[in-house]
Scaffold this active site. Structure first.
Site, mmCIF file in Angstrom:
data_model
loop_
_atom_site.group_PDB
_atom_site.id
_atom_site.type_symbol
_atom_site.label_atom_id
_atom_site.label_comp_id
_atom_site.label_asym_id
_atom_site.label_seq_id
_atom_site.Cartn_x
_atom_site.Cartn_y
_atom_site.Cartn_z
ATOM 1 N N GLU A 1 0.642 -1.317 -0.011
ATOM 2 C CA GLU A 1 0.065 0.081 -0.065
ATOM 3 C C GLU A 1 0.917 1.411 -0.047
ATOM 4 O O GLU A 1 0.626 2.093 0.873
ATOM 5 C CB GLU A 1 -0.922 0.045 1.338
ATOM 6 C CG GLU A 1 -2.014 -1.134 1.167
ATOM 7 C CD GLU A 1 -3.239 -0.752 2.258
ATOM 8 O OE1 GLU A 1 -3.278 0.299 2.833
ATOM 9 O OE2 GLU A 1 -4.095 -1.805 2.138
ATOM 10 N N GLU B 1 -5.186 -8.619 0.938
ATOM 11 C CA GLU B 1 -5.696 -8.396 2.263
ATOM 12 C C GLU B 1 -7.122 -8.096 2.028
ATOM 13 O O GLU B 1 -7.555 -7.409 0.988
ATOM 14 C CB GLU B 1 -4.939 -6.921 2.638
ATOM 15 C CG GLU B 1 -3.781 -7.257 3.419
ATOM 16 C CD GLU B 1 -3.662 -5.750 4.106
ATOM 17 O OE1 GLU B 1 -4.354 -5.018 4.486
ATOM 18 O OE2 GLU B 1 -2.074 -5.576 4.355
#
Ligand code: NOJ
Length: 450
Positions: A172, A361
């Protein structure tokens, strides 16, 4: 019978990768053990008021010492993949310079244990814990960042490349550059465009450079990088709201993937992107920003509803939170919306050069209650059922989705939220380090055993 009730793991195919994820800074603890250097999160957490409850990641889940038992749990729940990250400051306590052999050996032991248990390791190289010594020199804003990162990735891939084939370069990048270098909510707590613009560019370059190093050093590597993403929904069909939503889409969904696909930075007339482009002289770097990833890690939790807002500087947009829209939400305040999960997968799959997607995720924080030793987290089970049904729909519609990794194995250090925001399939008592499998963990075990 409802649709969710008949969802079966076998519907996803025999070779579908079911995994569970942790991250070094959130789980390992042992923050000074065996020569580890401090990371920006150790420093940041020690500043007053930065972390809810005033907690730090110093001990966390003590995974550093308990990894063998925790891997047995992963196995017992029936997952095939174990995704974890390497702590840069365990390998290089000062980020550069001297290698810490004890840190190197820890990940050898961890990887070997995965392989012994027949778990496939997916290794993330950077999950937000920059060595503190590098932050002193500017961290992600520094022109030396690529040099430092290159050395770190060289070491990791040369050490572990014989055993680990699956690599995720960054976790991320939008998360750590925006929260850490624009709004200061995360480590290192920097703010403003003069930090954000170079941090973004260095992350984009590091992402591609990391990929190239893995390709060179690891035979038969399977290389990805992971992006946070959210479907962006304009609050109304007014032109201003639609344009505001487009700006947020550029920032949250397109900023990091498009340069990696060789498309350069997205712009669509968004002034901030022109600034980014100019600041970093990006025309020189289109090729260096590109890397031919084998898979893209999609990480999604919620959609964002956006309206035009003239008072917000630069982006002139703001979100309308789930609470005020009175839609279902987790205890993080994040909207539960499996349809938007489906939509964002489609959005990423629509790039012709995205070859394969892994959901690297996805998960939910709910306030768990332990009653007589049992955590009956039906809300979390429902969340997974709904999101997995949406995933299956996307897969059946032809998207090449190779796996789903649940966030997260066990309750851990949830960054600025500290330890209260529990996302685990396994409950952790942070006083005793006792692990208790939640009903959601048992649900996964049964689901995966079918
Ligand atoms: C994304 C991050 O990668 C992870 O570290 C975090 O804990 C989860 N989302 C939940 O917020």
């Amino acid at each position: 019978m409802s649709k969710e009730a008949i969802l079966k793991a076998s519907d996803f195919g025999d070779d579908f990768l079911w995994g569970v994820v942790i991250a070094a800074a959130q789980n390992e603890g042992g923050y000074k053990t065996d020569g580890r250097g401090l990371s920006i999160w150790d420093q940041f957490a020690n500043k007053q008021g930065k972390i809810k409850g005033g907690t730090t990641p110093a001990i966390a889940c003590d995974f550093y010492h308990r990894y063998k038992d925790d891997l047995l749990l992963v196995k017992a729940l029936g997952f095939k993949v174990f995704r974890f990250s390497i702590s840069w400051s365990r390998i290089l306590p000062l980020g550069t310079g001297k290698i810490n052999q004890e840190g190197i050996q820890f990940y050898h032991r961890l990887i070997d244990e995965c392989l012994n248990l027949d778990l496939i390791p997916y290794v993330t190289l950077y999950h937000w814990d920059l060595p503190a010594a590098l932050e002193k020199e500017g961290g992600w804003t520094s022109t030396h960042l690529i040099k430092w990162f290159t050395r770190y990735v060289q070491i990791c891939t040369q050490e572990y490349g014989g055993k680990v084939k699956n690599w995720i370069v960054l976790n991320e990048p939008m998360g750590f550059t925006s929260l850490g270098y624009m709004i200061g909510k995360h480590a290192p707590g920097k703010m403003g465009l003069s930090n954000f613009l170079p941090a973004v560019h260095n992350a984009v370059l590091a992402q591609a450079e990391g990929g190239r190093i893995i390709r060179t050093n690891v035979p038969h590597a399977h290389i990805g990088t992971s992006f946070s993403c959210s479907e962006i929904i304009p609050a109304t069909q007014n032109k201003k709201d639609i344009e505001a939503a487009n700006r947020i889409d550029i920032l949250l969904n397109r900023l990091f993937i498009e340069p990696s696909l060789g498309m350069g930075y997205p712009s669509d007339g968004f002034a901030l992107m022109d600034k980014l482009y100019l600041h970093n002289k990006a025309w020189k770097f289109t090729e260096r920003m590109r890397f031919d990833f084998d898979f893209i890690g999609v990480q999604n939790y919620f959609p964002v509803v956006v309206k035009y807002n003239a008072v917000i500087p630069i982006i002139q947009a703001s979100d309308i939170n789930a609470k005020s829209r009175k839609v279902p939400a987790t205890d993080m305040g994040w909207e539960v919306n499996p349809n938007s999960f489906y939509n964002i997968i489609q959005q990423y799959a629509a790039y012709p050069s995205v070859k394969k997607i892994i959901i690297s995720e996805n998960g939910a924080f709910y306030k768990d209650k332990m009653i007589h030793g049992v955590i009956n987290d039906t809300n979390r089970i429902d969340y997974f059922k709904q999101y997995l049904a949406a995933l299956l729909k996307a897969k059946n519609n032809g998207v090449n989705i190779a796996g789903y990794f649940a966030w997260t194995l066990m309750d851990n250090f949830e960054w600025s939220e500290g330890y209260h925001a529990r996302f685990g399939l396994v409950h952790v008592d942070f006083k005793t380090q006792l692990r208790t499998v939640k009903q959601s963990g048992h649900w996964f075990r049964q689901f995966l055993a079918q």
